[in-house]
Design an enzyme around this catalytic site. Structure first.
Site, PDB file in Angstrom:
ATOM      1  N   GLU A 169     125.407  18.443  71.929  1.00  0.00           N
ATOM      2  CA  GLU A 169     124.052  17.965  72.209  1.00  0.00           C
ATOM      3  C   GLU A 169     123.178  19.081  72.780  1.00  0.00           C
ATOM      4  OE1 GLU A 169     120.639  15.596  72.996  1.00  0.00           O
ATOM      5  OE2 GLU A 169     122.283  15.489  71.555  1.00  0.00           O
ATOM      6  N   HIS A 186     122.258  21.564  70.099  1.00  0.00           N
ATOM      7  CA  HIS A 186     121.230  21.018  69.200  1.00  0.00           C
ATOM      8  C   HIS A 186     119.851  21.125  69.833  1.00  0.00           C
ATOM      9  CE1 HIS A 186     119.286  18.638  66.194  1.00  0.00           C
ATOM     10  NE2 HIS A 186     119.014  17.650  67.037  1.00  0.00           N
TER      11      HIS A 186
END
Length: 320
Positions: free
Chosen positions: A58, A61
């Site tokens: 996460e 990203h």
């Protein structure tokens, strides 16, 4: 300057593809909660002290999103400045930057407030619109020195209607595919193409409806693109952009269908699942280019008619 602009264009396009795959990776590995309910920080920290696999995915990203957004913004500004005289440049520049901001805000809203799966499924589609705008800007940059010359291309009404219809329907297929991932319906059917091996029946629950709805929509898209490829091969032999473009589109939708089947056969193999997302992203870029060509087709036809009229010539027409 043109050489630098081309390099920036390539990096922007590849960056957007990486961003799309990164978003798919977050969803497929269920890493959306990797940073908790904190945004833009991760667990309230710039670099969290406790790193799990989900947190790293996460956080990576988010970092990639920020970097790509910066690159795309610089690219859009450079296009506006140096090739702004081309009529599509400003619209595409605004679209590229605007939609990458929107997709970031949708991601942030999900982290902070939690959104329904039906809202989250829009996230991938919004990212694809930004990718398509960047991809078309890239083609505009390369078009300057006639790498992609479509100044005389005229697309007939039938091909125009099919192209627009396929582009719109493909967005629906993309949405249903994203909905499959977000509702965790990927393996609700243990067989392919039927939901249950050897059993032809209606879906039993919402998750099976979502999965089978996506499969049917993807199958219809496959058949539709196959038909339009046939029309292009038959009637556009002298227009390589249309001729080879639709062959490319059919290859991509075929790979999309095959990879979708193998996602089931391999029980959600991550690499195959990412290729599944990659193929549909590239296909959407190709379809967007066809729409771009259609927007120029009418102007090309008018210019051709003016040319023949000035030379007192009459163009040979043919039904396609």
């Amino acid at each position: 300057m043109l050489k630098k602009l081309k390099i920036l264009a390539v990096f922007s396009t590849l960056g957007m593809l990486l961003l799309l795959l990164g978003g798919a990776l977050v969803t497929k590995t269920d890493s959306g909660d990797g940073c908790g309910a904190s945004w833009p920080l991760c667990h309230g920290q710039f670099i969290p002290t406790h790193l799990t696999v989900e947190t790293m995915i996460e956080l990576s990203h988010r970092v990639v999103t920020g970097i790509v957004a910066l690159i795309v913004t610089i690219f859009a500004f450079a296009c506006w400045k140096y090739i702004g005289y081309i009529r599509e440049t400003r619209f595409l520049s605004i679209t590229a930057v605007g939609f990458i901001i929107i997709q970031s805000l949708i991601g942030a809203a999900n982290v902070i407030w939690r959104q329904s799966d039906f809202i989250l499924a829009i996230h991938f589609g919004v990212s694809l619109i930004s990718f398509a705008a960047v991809f078309l800007l890239t083609l505009l940059v390369f078009e300057i020195d006639k790498k992609f010359n479509a100044e005389t291309l005229v697309i007939d009404k039938r091909m125009t209607l099919h192209t627009v219809g396929i582009a719109l329907f493909s967005f629906f297929v993309i949405y249903t595919g994203a909905l499959v991932r977000h509702t965790e319906s990927s393996m609700v059917c243990n067989s392919w193409p039927l939901c249950q091996s050897g059993i032809l029946s209606l879906p039993n629950n919402m998750y099976e409806w979502i999965q089978m709805g996506h499969r049917i929509a993807a199958g219809l898209l496959f058949l539709w693109i196959f038909y339009v490829m046939y029309v292009a091969i038959k009637n556009y032999k002298n227009e390589p952009i249309i001729y080879y473009g639709w062959i490319t589109a059919f290859i991509l939708i075929t790979l999309q269908v095959i990879s979708g089947a193998f996602v089931v056969f391999t029980n959600l193999n991550l690499i195959i699942a990412l290729f599944h997302a990659l193929f549909i992203s590239i296909l959407f870029g190709v379809l967007s280019y066809f729409i771009f060509l259609i927007s120029r087709s009418k102007l090309n036809k008018e210019n051709a008619e003016k040319f023949y009229k000035s030379k007192k010539m009459y163009p040979i027409t043919m039904e396609k």
